[in-house]
Design a protein around this motif. Structure first.
Motif, PDB file in Angstrom:
ATOM      1  N   GLN A   1       0.826  -1.209   0.000  1.00  0.00           N
ATOM      2  CA  GLN A   1       0.000   0.000   0.000  1.00  0.00           C
ATOM      3  C   GLN A   1       0.859   1.258   0.000  1.00  0.00           C
ATOM      4  OE1 GLN A   1      -3.375   0.146  -0.412  1.00  0.00           O
ATOM      5  NE2 GLN A   1      -3.101  -2.032  -0.787  1.00  0.00           N
ATOM      6  N   GLU A   2       1.947   1.261   0.754  1.00  0.00           N
ATOM      7  CA  GLU A   2       2.848   2.419   0.779  1.00  0.00           C
ATOM      8  C   GLU A   2       3.510   2.623  -0.572  1.00  0.00           C
ATOM      9  OE1 GLU A   2       5.682   2.339   3.939  1.00  0.00           O
ATOM     10  OE2 GLU A   2       4.140   2.000   5.461  1.00  0.00           O
TER      11      GLU A   2
ATOM     12  N   LYS B   1       2.164   2.081  -3.393  1.00  0.00           N
ATOM     13  CA  LYS B   1       1.168   2.614  -4.318  1.00  0.00           C
ATOM     14  C   LYS B   1       0.906   4.106  -4.111  1.00  0.00           C
ATOM     15  CE  LYS B   1      -1.554  -1.613  -4.812  1.00  0.00           C
ATOM     16  NZ  LYS B   1      -2.882  -2.198  -4.590  1.00  0.00           N
ATOM     17  N   MET B   2       1.223   4.629  -2.944  1.00  0.00           N
ATOM     18  CA  MET B   2       0.886   6.017  -2.626  1.00  0.00           C
ATOM     19  C   MET B   2       1.560   6.999  -3.579  1.00  0.00           C
ATOM     20  SD  MET B   2       0.979   6.191   1.487  1.00  0.00           S
ATOM     21  CE  MET B   2      -0.091   5.195   2.470  1.00  0.00           C
ATOM     22  N   GLY B   3       0.756   7.931  -4.107  1.00  0.00           N
ATOM     23  CA  GLY B   3       1.279   8.990  -4.950  1.00  0.00           C
ATOM     24  C   GLY B   3       1.490   8.594  -6.397  1.00  0.00           C
ATOM     25  N   LYS B   4       1.015   7.438  -6.800  1.00  0.00           N
ATOM     26  CA  LYS B   4       1.198   6.992  -8.172  1.00  0.00           C
ATOM     27  C   LYS B   4      -0.149   6.949  -8.879  1.00  0.00           C
ATOM     28  CE  LYS B   4       5.346   4.450  -7.224  1.00  0.00           C
ATOM     29  NZ  LYS B   4       5.992   3.165  -7.111  1.00  0.00           N
TER      30      LYS B   4
END
Length: 68
Positions: free
Chosen positions: A18-19, A21-24
């Protein structure tokens, strides 16, 4: 109830994914998730199945050819 070791490992892996995936954007995530599908049966079992099928065929042909 306390978590088991397996649950902790899977939760940590999920959190790490999950981390990542952040900001993509969605396009970047789709490119990342395209992987080659894994075979549902391992190579060992495929070889064993081939040996049983083709080995039986060879023994059957030998027995018919030599009349044993």
């Amino acid at each position: 109830m306390a978590q088991t070791l397996e649950q902790r490992r899977r939760n940590a892996k999920f959190a790490k994914d999950q981390e990542a995936k952040m900001g993509k954007s969605e396009d970047q995530l789709k490119k990342r998730t395209k992987e080659t599908p894994k075979s549902p049966i391992s190579m060992f079992w495929l070889v064993l199945l081939g040996f049983v099928v083709f080995g039986g065929l060879v023994f059957e042909l030998l027995s018919r050819f030599f009349g044993l």
